[in-house]
Design an enzyme around this catalytic site. Sequence first.
Site, PDB file in Angstrom:
ATOM      1  N   LYS A 184     -20.448 -17.788   1.721  1.00  0.00           N
ATOM      2  CA  LYS A 184     -21.888 -17.608   1.939  1.00  0.00           C
ATOM      3  C   LYS A 184     -22.563 -16.767   0.867  1.00  0.00           C
ATOM      4  CE  LYS A 184     -21.633 -17.951   7.001  1.00  0.00           C
ATOM      5  NZ  LYS A 184     -21.976 -17.284   8.272  1.00  0.00           N
ATOM      6  N   GLY A 212     -13.494  -3.942   0.859  1.00  0.00           N
ATOM      7  CA  GLY A 212     -14.884  -3.539   1.080  1.00  0.00           C
ATOM      8  C   GLY A 212     -15.395  -2.596   0.014  1.00  0.00           C
ATOM      9  N   ARG A 235       0.822  -1.216   0.000  1.00  0.00           N
ATOM     10  CA  ARG A 235       0.000   0.000   0.000  1.00  0.00           C
ATOM     11  C   ARG A 235       0.858   1.269   0.000  1.00  0.00           C
ATOM     12  NH1 ARG A 235      -4.654  -2.017   4.261  1.00  0.00           N
ATOM     13  NH2 ARG A 235      -5.988  -3.035   2.715  1.00  0.00           N
TER      14      ARG A 235
END
Length: 394
Positions: free
Chosen positions: A195, A371, A37
Amino acid sequence: MKVKKLTDLDVRGKKVFIRADLNVPQDEAGNITEDTRIRASIPSIQYCLDQGAAVMVTSHLGRPTEGVVGPDDTLAPVAVRLGQLLKTPVRLIADWVDGGFEIKPGEVVLLENCRCNKGEKKDNEELAKKMAALCDVYVNDAFGTAHRAEATTHGIARFAPVACAGMLMGAEIDALTKALYQPARPLVAIVGGAKVSTKLTILKTLAEKVDQLIVGGGIANTFLLAAGKRIGESLAEPEMVREAQQVMDIMKSRGAEVPLPVDVVVADEVSALARANRIPVDDVSPHDRILDIGPKSSAKLADLIAHAGTIVWNGPVGVFEHAQFAGGTKMMASAIAHSEAFSIAGGGDTLAAIAKFDIAGDVGYISTGGGAFLEFLEGKTLPAIAALEARFQD
């Protein structure tokens, strides 16, 4: 998405505030263990320095308590690494919100962990205005935090004289726009993971856009249930079968497809020592666990990828951490690497697979935001990007 780009601006002699993502992992002694990063933030900083701007950089690190800079919260090790990469000393400045520090043209300073400032996470307007007053140009180069409305990612963009996207943020926006809003067809999306429930919104959003929706991992097992297949003791969510069926129906109504495995790799446990068996999907027994797709399914997916115009990849198709269950993900990774399609990949497990199979140089664009990448795929508005869009005409 229209935003001002740093490379379109003349920042000579200007005071530039860059919100970077320097949230790097450290060991117990505070040594940086992986600096990707920091390296990714260098181009925007160097561009400003080369133009003779006075450059202020800040970032969050970890999850500090607001108002306190604890020993684990300081950006001091980052300042050292940043200085090494830029080949110039980088001063770390504490208590910077109210200014009071000197910075010369052609110099770069690092402003202490922004999440230690009271009001940062709640996007406090007074804090944002104080930070905006420090600069002539605000640069957001932290795509990884673009899904959060915080003072350094959103509020400051409203009040700074000029607000733009840095090189990293600009590249993310361009790549995501190209993949999802201006794709070369066929558009193939790969969504893996444990999931359905955590990726249902993504699956439904993509079902409205893509030509092939490849599902993997526990998600694929739930889709197999929806297709009336037996899955033994495999990881799945029986309560999500109806939603999986809806996704398949959306695809079918558009003449598109969710290609399900025709053969699978099963074992009676998830471990490095487990014995793997390749069987047709119709032969799964009550005690089997599906841990990867089989060779026929892998070949079918590789063929779909080979004929794709655009590929969006988020998640492996098997438990690739163990060699005997890595075949499907490895073949898929190889197919993406050899495809002439534009490919974009993101998400922690995806990046781990890219590293394991050494294909980073063959992926069109690797997203830095976990995210934020997922929320973009869901079709959500990312607050940090929305704030830059609002300033485009200024």
